[in-house]
Scaffold this active site. Structure first.
Site, PDB file in Angstrom:
ATOM      1  N   ASP A   1      55.208  40.206 100.786  1.00  0.00           N
ATOM      2  CA  ASP A   1      56.184  40.008 101.603  1.00  0.00           C
ATOM      3  C   ASP A   1      56.128  41.971 101.523  1.00  0.00           C
ATOM      4  OD1 ASP A   1      58.223  40.724 103.447  1.00  0.00           O
ATOM      5  OD2 ASP A   1      59.998  39.977 102.235  1.00  0.00           O
TER       6      ASP A   1
ATOM      7  N   LYS B   1      57.497  51.554 106.100  1.00  0.00           N
ATOM      8  CA  LYS B   1      57.203  50.140 107.135  1.00  0.00           C
ATOM      9  C   LYS B   1      57.701  50.916 108.297  1.00  0.00           C
ATOM     10  CE  LYS B   1      57.458  45.698 107.537  1.00  0.00           C
ATOM     11  NZ  LYS B   1      58.307  44.178 107.032  1.00  0.00           N
TER      12      LYS B   1
ATOM     13  N   GLU C   1      56.238  37.245 109.946  1.00  0.00           N
ATOM     14  CA  GLU C   1      56.903  37.073 108.905  1.00  0.00           C
ATOM     15  C   GLU C   1      57.974  35.594 109.101  1.00  0.00           C
ATOM     16  OE1 GLU C   1      58.614  40.519 108.594  1.00  0.00           O
ATOM     17  OE2 GLU C   1      57.996  41.528 107.492  1.00  0.00           O
TER      18      GLU C   1
ATOM     19  N   ASP D   1      64.896  36.436 111.524  1.00  0.00           N
ATOM     20  CA  ASP D   1      64.711  37.258 110.617  1.00  0.00           C
ATOM     21  C   ASP D   1      64.576  39.006 110.577  1.00  0.00           C
ATOM     22  OD1 ASP D   1      63.125  38.446 108.872  1.00  0.00           O
ATOM     23  OD2 ASP D   1      61.318  37.902 108.534  1.00  0.00           O
TER      24      ASP D   1
END
Length: 603
Positions: A8, A70, A171, A193
């Site tokens: 992850d 990211k 994810e 999420d």
């Protein structure tokens, strides 16, 4: 056979897991923790620091410390989200070689995949230590709403780190795998999420080992970093009001306030009130200023209410796309550290009209799910089938600048689909294919993934040539487009490439560079961490000696000056054992003085 690991790669923290004995196990990193901060820094003498060592020295080295990279993956430098990041982050975000967003540290430019590769390499090393063997293959997760460029950039990062990225999965889908590994249930699951940088909501149907994604939706620039910014702005206002002065535009001050905002947010997930204390924040009028104030959860929730409310429409859209209602959803899973915030949990419960499940670790679920998918691919696990979807529609630009969709969003992948088009005018010898991704009606409002030309069309009246355009999306969600003249058989294709500014040669060069320097980096890591920690405590000690002359007794002053001198000498000699020991001694002296100072301060 070497294991395939699951990773992850998060905005704030990253995590790695592996299948052992048929079960997913979270890998503990070199510092002994189960998650690794997604922070990369270059310390003294350009030593590379990754994870906890990089995060610990961010306060004293903010311009050379990169976090939340990211959010820059596969982004144009000129996009609104990148310009917003430039105004918020202390490090420099610059234009890359292909008009994309890069970062600049110590005069050198780095692409986001290159920075991310440092984090992946650290996780790979931890996995190799855990398994006592070489690790090459990995499944890496991305936000469900990442577009093709962002997915390609993530795959580039893995390759630079020496990993063969065998699959990229969403994810929320990974989190559902983590939830369902022990379940034989049949039902519909909503995966909510909210991480450090992104928000995804996915609807999945679980049927006895088959995980079918029905829909996915979200925002790749909505997460914990945005919550931190709202709290940070409030803290700046409090500090300026208390001190009756404008805070300097100093990266050091910014980073300390940001760290305080993040810590307060975490504490208020479990407490109704917290004490914010920032010693020696800034100077003014010849004095050093410290800040201390109380911050209540209710006040924080007012500050971030606008961000919390932004989550609801995505949930409604995901339910609508999947043709579901709150009553038809059997379970709600919360993933990502931000779902610990009570206001976020309440929002999820209101939208789905049921309390979310609490039997899953939000920080580890995605990595565990990635490891499960890795186990499926490698054959270590059986009887589980994952059917994912593409998050955005794909198509081409047609006459009048219209976006003509060929594959609709939320289509199960892998998928191959085609349509027949023709020419727009007489005797047209070629057509240009503009590959688009998005949901807007007009081509200019969507993301262009690339353009290519199909040439050699025989002279014909408009509407006569038959041109087949085929889209193929693989299991990673990556796109290949082919255009073929059915009359002549002439064909052109494009494998959509990353917008990260990295060609194949560049990826291979960086991959080799990482391999060549791996041993050197490992040797430097401990030395760099020790030096950076020493520099941090020396800064604090010298501030005390300069700003609190009238409050230091002779013994304390003598002890501080002596230990400072010894530590500086040890650093000059590169005596790491002495640097560590003297850093501990100086930390104790500084903390003792700071405690006495607060005890004697009025109020």
């Amino acid at each position: 056979m070497p294991p395939t690991i699951g990773i992850d790669l998060g905005t704030t923290n990253s995590c790695c897991a592996v299948i052992e004995g048929g079960r997913p196990v979270v890998v503990v990193n070199q510092e002994g923790t189960r998650t690794t901060p997604s922070v990369v820094a270059f310390g003294q003498n350009s030593e590379l620091l990754v994870g906890h060592p990089a995060k610990r020295q961010m306060v004293v080295n903010p311009k050379s410390s990169v976090f939340a990279v990211k959010r820059l993956m596969g982004r144009s430098y000129f996009s609104d989200v990148v310009q917003q990041a430039r105004s918020h982050y202390p490090y420099d975000i610059v234009e890359g070689d292909s008009r994309d967003a890069w970062v600049q540290l110590d005069g050198r430019k780095f692409s986001p995949p290159e920075i991310s590769s440092k984090i992946l390499a650290k996780l790979r090393q931890a996995a190799e230590r855990h398994t006592s063997g070489e690790v090459k293959d990995a499944v890496v997760t991305v936000p469900a709403y990442f577009d093709d460029r962002q997915r390609q950039a993530t795959k580039d990062a893995g390759e630079i780190a020496g990993l063969n990225v065998v699959r990229i999965i969403n994810e929320p889908t990974a989190a559902a795998l983590a939830y369902g590994i022990d379940k034989a249930d049949t039902g519909t699951v909503a995966v909510f999420d909210l991480g450090g940088g992104t928000f995804d909501i996915s609807m999945l149907e679980v049927k006895k080992g088959i995980f079918h994604v029905l829909s996915t939706c979200g925002d790749t620039f909505l997460g914990g970093e945005d919550f931190d910014q709202e709290i940070l702005k409030h803290f700046i206002g409090v500090c300026e009001g208390t001190l009756n002065m404008k805070l300097p535009k100093d990266p050091f001050v910014f980073q300390r306030l940001k760290e305080a905002a993040e810590n307060a947010k975490h504490e208020l997930s479990f407490s109704s009130e917290t004490l914010v204390s920032i010693p020696f924040l800034t100077t003014g009028g010849g004095h050093s200023h410290s800040i201390q104030f109380r911050f209540a959860r209710a006040d924080m929730e007012k500050l971030v209410d606008g961000l919390v409310q932004r989550l609801a429409p995505f949930c409604q859209r995901a339910m609508s796309d999947a043709k579901l209602t709150p009553k038809s959803i059997d379970a709600v899973l919360l993933v990502g550290g931000m779902t610990r915030m009570p206001a976020v949990r309440r929002l999820a419960e209101q939208v789905f009209q049921k309390p979310p499940r609490g039997d899953i670790n939000p920080d580890e679920a995605v990595a565990i799910g990635a490891a499960i998918q890795a186990g499926i691919i490698s054959g270590a696990l059986e009887k589980i089938l994952l059917l994912d979807v593409t998050p955005l529609s794909l198509g081409i630009e047609t006459g009048g600048g219209i976006f003509t969709k060929i594959i609709d969003r939320n289509t199960t992948i892998p998928i191959k689909r085609s349509r027949i088009f023709t020419t727009a005018y007489d005797q047209q010898p070629m057509v240009e294919v503009n590959v688009l991704q998005g949901e807007r009606e007009m081509a200019e409002d969507n993301l262009s993934l690339g353009k290519f030309q199909l040439i050699g069309i025989p002279p014909s009246p408009r509407g006569v040539p038959q041109i087949e355009v085929q889209f193929e999306i693989d299991a990673d969600g990556l796109v290949r487009v082919t255009a073929r003249d059915l009359g002549t058989g002439q064909e052109q294709a494009i494998q959509v490439k990353s917008f990260g500014g990295l060609g194949r040669g560049e990826v291979e060069r960086l991959q080799k560079e990482a391999e060549d320097h791996a041993q050197t980096d490992r040797e430097k890591r401990e030395a760099a961490e020790a030096r950076n920690l020493a520099e941090s405590i020396l800064y604090g000690a010298n501030k005390i000696l300069a700003d609190y002359t009238d409050k230091l007794d002779e013994t304390t002053r003598g002890d501080l000056e002596k230990t400072v001198d010894l530590l500086e000498t040890a650093m000059e000699k590169d005596d790491l054992a002495q640097v560590r020991e003297l850093s501990r001694m100086l930390t104790s002296l500084v903390n003792t003085f700071a405690s006495k100072l607060y005890e004697t301060s009025p109020g």
